[in-house]
Design an enzyme around this catalytic site. Structure first.
Site, short mmCIF file in Angstrom:
data_model
loop_
_atom_site.label_atom_id
_atom_site.label_comp_id
_atom_site.label_asym_id
_atom_site.label_seq_id
_atom_site.Cartn_x
_atom_site.Cartn_y
_atom_site.Cartn_z
N LYS A 81 4.15 -23.95 39.90
CA LYS A 81 5.12 -23.38 38.83
C LYS A 81 4.45 -22.66 37.82
CE LYS A 81 3.35 -26.85 35.39
NZ LYS A 81 3.43 -27.95 34.42
N CYS A 105 -0.03 -33.75 40.85
CA CYS A 105 0.42 -35.23 40.59
C CYS A 105 1.40 -35.97 41.08
CB CYS A 105 0.70 -34.93 38.88
SG CYS A 105 -0.83 -34.37 38.00
N GLU A 149 -2.86 -40.18 30.87
CA GLU A 149 -2.53 -39.03 30.29
C GLU A 149 -1.14 -38.56 30.75
OE1 GLU A 149 -4.26 -37.06 27.62
OE2 GLU A 149 -2.40 -36.37 27.87
N LYS A 160 -19.39 -25.78 37.24
CA LYS A 160 -18.34 -26.16 35.97
C LYS A 160 -19.22 -26.31 34.65
CE LYS A 160 -14.92 -28.74 38.56
NZ LYS A 160 -14.46 -29.92 39.02
N GLU A 209 0.06 -29.47 33.36
CA GLU A 209 -0.64 -28.19 33.58
C GLU A 209 0.44 -27.18 32.75
OE1 GLU A 209 -2.21 -27.21 37.25
OE2 GLU A 209 -2.58 -29.47 37.69
N PHE A 265 13.88 -32.17 33.34
CA PHE A 265 13.60 -32.41 34.91
C PHE A 265 14.68 -32.38 35.53
CE2 PHE A 265 8.96 -32.63 35.34
CZ PHE A 265 8.80 -32.38 33.99
N LEU A 301 -0.22 -35.15 29.90
CA LEU A 301 0.09 -33.66 29.85
C LEU A 301 0.31 -33.03 31.03
CD1 LEU A 301 -2.94 -32.53 30.71
CD2 LEU A 301 -3.55 -33.33 28.89
N LYS A 305 2.02 -45.17 33.99
CA LYS A 305 1.91 -43.84 34.42
C LYS A 305 2.29 -43.51 35.71
CE LYS A 305 0.06 -39.67 35.06
NZ LYS A 305 0.04 -38.83 34.11
#
Ligand code: UGA
Length: 425
Positions: A321, A260, A151, A35, A155, A249, A153, A204
């Site tokens: 997705k 997630c 977070e 990486k 993908e 959604f 956000l 979260k």
């Protein structure tokens, strides 16, 4: 401010580059040589639209650099974001071993006051654990604060989401840490929710679980709409315009997947059980989601005469997705599993994902050749406006299962397809 990001997955890399956009100096740390080498060469090791351009820009301006050297990275930076993975344990809970390793390394190498921020999705109480892990591995008692800053956000739209968040959540116990975090985020124009770390960690999980609940709600309702010959898209629109419900959604489909929602809903269920307060609504959310690909497979089977043996099914989309190469918990792969169990022949296509198995075909035309049915599983733009008339001529039978409710159903019907969506009547 000098920021260290530990873990260069899609959350870590996006977070780091967004902080560069906001004028900060960022170091990206990862123990994975491959990486780091890729990022040092200006290449992303995953697919995320728009992020490659930011990497090129900030690497050239020397706003970001990537390293494997933990000691120097910890010593040189003031704010350390933990963005490592928290995979699912066999009991559904989150595996915190990567977080623990990072916390211990920070404790070992810390040379002055630091703020350690958990950005990874971590169970309620993790900030406290991180504090203890750091303290235990410290040689000298150097002060530090642990902050939870989750977070939100997604993908596929990570850059836009990270640049334009709906809110920033800061869970801190010290005034000093809170004000440094607010300084870090001063150029973002959205509300800041200030709270303690435990509530921040819960926010979260609650956010992801609530969104998963909306999806399971509409998917289960879609099954009833199927029975009653009602278009579920009209129902989504009709309820979504109510501001108390909101339009997002509520897209019925194959069920939620990805790295997630499935993991986070399970982890919250596990936390609830451990604390003697089960969350029965979320248990149903998981059940409905697991049933959805099977329910849809049964629809295909019924339409094709009750037997899928040696029937050829073209599958459009295997990513969980659109706009990602991620197939983790992909509902499409689950449907494929069910179809294979019924001894169907699978011919799959995806614009980005490379499948390991023998089922993948390079072009859409090859994928549908000789197929009895086509199933649209991922809402890639590529599948929206296909030349269905010419695809039809390549197929053996003309069944079209649009499980993303995305094609013009009247048009494909007029061409001669037997169309079926998810309660898309
Ligand atoms: C999700 C959350 O949306 C982010 O806010 C969060 O930061 C992220 O998890 C995380 O915890 O890291 P992500 O998994 O990237 O983001 O993807 P989503 O766009 O939320 O989609 C999740 C799944 O729900 C996909 O399988 C999608 O197809 C499905 N979905 C979404 C539906 O079936 N119907 C909808 O109406 C919306």
């Amino acid at each position: 401010m000098k920021i260290l990001i530990v873990g260069t997955g899609y959350v870590g890399t996006t977070t780091g580059l967004i902080f560069c956009e906001m004028g900060h100096r960022v170091t990206g740390l990862d123990l994975d040589e491959c990486k780091i080498q890729a990022l040092q060469a200006g290449k992303l090791h995953f697919y995320e639209p728009g992020l490659g351009d930011l990497l090129t820009k900030h690497a050239a301006a020397q706003n970001i650099y990537f390293t494997k050297r933990t000691k120097e990275a910890v010593e040189e930076n003031d704010v350390i974001f933990i963005c490592v993975g928290t995979p699912q344990n066999s009991d559904g809970g989150a595996d915190l071993s990567y977080v623990k390793n990072v916390a211990e390394a920070i404790g070992k190498y810390m040379n002055n006051y630091k703020i350690i921020v958990t950005k990874s999705t971590v169970p309620v109480g993790t900030a406290e654990l991180v504090t203890n892990w750091i303290k235990k591995s410290q040689e000298d008692l150097i002060p530090f604060d642990v902050v939870s800053n989750p977070e939100f956000l997604r993908e596929g739209s990570a850059v836009q989401d990270a640049l334009n968040p709906d809110r920033i959540v800061i869970g801190a116990t010290s005034e000093k840490a809170r004000s440094i975090m607010k300084e870090l985020y001063k150029d973002f124009h959205c509300p800041i929710v200030e709270t303690n770390p435990k509530a921040s960690e819960m926010i979260k999980y609650a956010a992801n679980s609530f969104l998963a609940m909306k999806i399971s709600f509409i998917n289960e309702l879609a099954r009833l709409c199927d029975e009653l010959n009602i278009n579920v898209n009209d129902v989504s629109r009709g309820i979504g315009l109510d501001q108390r419900i909101g339009p997002l959604f509520l897209r019925a489909g194959m069920g939620y997947g990805g790295s997630c929602f499935p993991k986070d809903v399970n982890a919250l269920i596990q936390t609830a059980k451990e604390n003697g307060q089960p969350l029965s609504i979320l248990e149903s959310v998981v059940k409905v989601n697991a049933e959805q690909p099977l329910y849809l497979m049964e629809k295909i089977k019924d339409a094709l005469g009750g037997n899928l043996k040696n029937k050829t099914i073209g599958v459009f989309g295997v990513a969980f997705k659109a706009n990602t190469d991620d197939t983790r918990e992909s509902a499409s792969l689950k449907l494929i599993e069910h179809l294979l169990a019924e001894e169907a022949e699978i011919r799959a296509h995806d614009p980005i994902v490379k499948m390991e198995k023998e089922h993948q075909f390079r072009t859409i035309e090859e994928t549908v050749t000789g197929a009895d049915a086509v199933v649209i599983c991922t809402d890639w733009d590529e599948y929206k406006n296909l030349d269905w008339a010419s695809l039809k001529s390549l197929m053996k039978q003309t069944y079209l299962f649009d499980f993303c409710n995305m094609v013009d159903k009247e048009k494909v019907k007029s061409i001669g397809f037997q169309y079926m969506g998810v309660a898309n009547h």
